[in-house]
Write a protein that holds these residues in place. Sequence first.
Motif, short mmCIF file in Angstrom:
data_model
loop_
_atom_site.label_atom_id
_atom_site.label_comp_id
_atom_site.label_asym_id
_atom_site.label_seq_id
_atom_site.Cartn_x
_atom_site.Cartn_y
_atom_site.Cartn_z
N PRO A 1 130.23 10.07 46.52
CA PRO A 1 129.95 8.84 45.79
C PRO A 1 129.16 9.10 44.51
O PRO A 1 128.27 9.95 44.47
N LEU A 2 129.50 8.35 43.47
CA LEU A 2 128.76 8.42 42.21
C LEU A 2 127.45 7.66 42.33
O LEU A 2 126.40 8.12 41.88
N LEU A 3 127.51 6.48 42.95
CA LEU A 3 126.33 5.63 43.15
C LEU A 3 126.05 5.49 44.64
O LEU A 3 126.96 5.18 45.41
N ASN A 4 124.81 5.74 45.04
CA ASN A 4 124.35 5.53 46.41
C ASN A 4 123.16 4.59 46.39
O ASN A 4 122.09 4.93 45.86
N VAL A 5 123.33 3.40 46.94
CA VAL A 5 122.24 2.44 47.11
C VAL A 5 121.89 2.41 48.58
O VAL A 5 122.75 2.17 49.43
N ASP A 6 120.62 2.66 48.90
CA ASP A 6 120.19 2.80 50.29
C ASP A 6 119.02 1.87 50.58
O ASP A 6 117.92 2.06 50.06
N ASP A 7 119.28 0.84 51.38
CA ASP A 7 118.23 -0.06 51.90
C ASP A 7 117.46 -0.74 50.76
O ASP A 7 116.23 -0.88 50.82
N LEU A 8 118.16 -1.21 49.73
CA LEU A 8 117.54 -1.84 48.57
C LEU A 8 116.90 -3.17 48.92
O LEU A 8 117.50 -4.00 49.61
N GLU A 9 115.69 -3.37 48.44
CA GLU A 9 114.97 -4.63 48.60
C GLU A 9 114.56 -5.15 47.22
O GLU A 9 114.13 -4.37 46.36
N VAL A 10 114.71 -6.47 47.01
CA VAL A 10 114.26 -7.12 45.78
C VAL A 10 113.50 -8.38 46.17
O VAL A 10 114.02 -9.22 46.92
N VAL A 11 112.28 -8.51 45.67
CA VAL A 11 111.44 -9.66 45.97
C VAL A 11 111.02 -10.33 44.68
O VAL A 11 110.51 -9.68 43.77
N TYR A 12 111.26 -11.64 44.59
CA TYR A 12 110.79 -12.45 43.46
C TYR A 12 109.76 -13.45 43.98
O TYR A 12 110.09 -14.33 44.76
N GLY A 13 108.51 -13.32 43.54
CA GLY A 13 107.50 -14.30 43.90
C GLY A 13 107.39 -14.55 45.39
O GLY A 13 107.20 -15.69 45.83
N GLY A 14 107.53 -13.52 46.17
CA GLY A 14 107.43 -13.65 47.62
C GLY A 14 108.73 -13.96 48.32
O GLY A 14 108.79 -14.01 49.55
N ILE A 15 109.79 -14.20 47.55
CA ILE A 15 111.11 -14.49 48.14
C ILE A 15 111.95 -13.22 48.14
O ILE A 15 112.13 -12.58 47.09
N ARG A 16 112.46 -12.83 49.30
CA ARG A 16 113.29 -11.64 49.42
C ARG A 16 114.72 -11.99 49.04
O ARG A 16 115.47 -12.55 49.83
N ALA A 17 115.08 -11.67 47.81
CA ALA A 17 116.42 -11.99 47.32
C ALA A 17 117.45 -10.99 47.81
O ALA A 17 118.62 -11.33 47.98
N VAL A 18 117.03 -9.74 48.00
CA VAL A 18 117.92 -8.67 48.48
C VAL A 18 117.22 -8.00 49.65
O VAL A 18 116.07 -7.58 49.54
N ARG A 19 117.94 -7.87 50.78
CA ARG A 19 117.32 -7.44 52.04
C ARG A 19 118.06 -6.24 52.62
O ARG A 19 119.05 -6.39 53.32
N GLY A 20 117.61 -5.06 52.28
CA GLY A 20 118.15 -3.86 52.90
C GLY A 20 119.61 -3.58 52.58
O GLY A 20 120.38 -3.18 53.46
N VAL A 21 119.99 -3.76 51.33
CA VAL A 21 121.39 -3.56 50.93
C VAL A 21 121.68 -2.08 50.72
O VAL A 21 120.94 -1.38 50.02
#
Length: 239
Positions: free
Chosen positions: A4-24
């Motif tokens: 794979p060219l891109l490997n995303v592992d367990d990505l998390e994104v939080v905005y102001g306490g809101i988890r927009a992305v959860r373990g992607v």
Amino acid sequence: MGEPLLNVDDLEVVYGGIRAVRGVSLTVSARETVALIGPNGAGKSSTLRAIMGLAPRTGGQIRFAGKPLPSAPEDVVKGGLTLSPEGRRVFADLSVADNLKLGGATLSPGDRAHEMDRALDLFPILRDRIASPAGVLSGGEQQQLAIARAIMSRPRLLLLDEPSLGLAPQMTAFILSLVAKLRESGLGVLMVEQNVRVAFEYCDRVYVMVGGRIVRQDFENDARDLDEIVRAYFGVTAA
């Protein structure tokens, strides 16, 4: 597809306490088009923005071409990734030529001129509109400009956010046929899309995202999977 060219592992994104992305977690290879589909608010665009360094990566790891991906957007672009954003976001008051030049800002003047010629060969309508303000272009022409501007930086991976948004089916088919030509040249594509059938028709694999999580993954482009993809899109998950 090879490594794979891109490997995303367990990505998390939080905005102001809101988890927009959860373990992607997801992968994209060169010469592969991968779709990330799901309803509004699923976290799809936030995933792309986090990959590009435009949203906070609060957890997980991203590797590109075997190396950790930088967090600064300008370094991400220099490293070989680029984003064509949702809603086109062309600079309406600038000419088509100036929009393209901004896309190649990381290149030398000579390389920028070369890449502009290549982009205009791929999107010939833009050559006819080269001196026109981007704001007077049709929606389909602006989408072509947004993609052409993105590829000006000589990326190895294109992140494409909602390419069919607001476009007639014929224009969507035309634009994605051009994206397919880019893939044939070696480009990897990660495409966010709400239209299930567009994703199914033009992509090699599909990830389905609901509530910030991937709930279905690695569907191959096979008609036997369509019903399952549609069910997952509407949030129906397996037991």
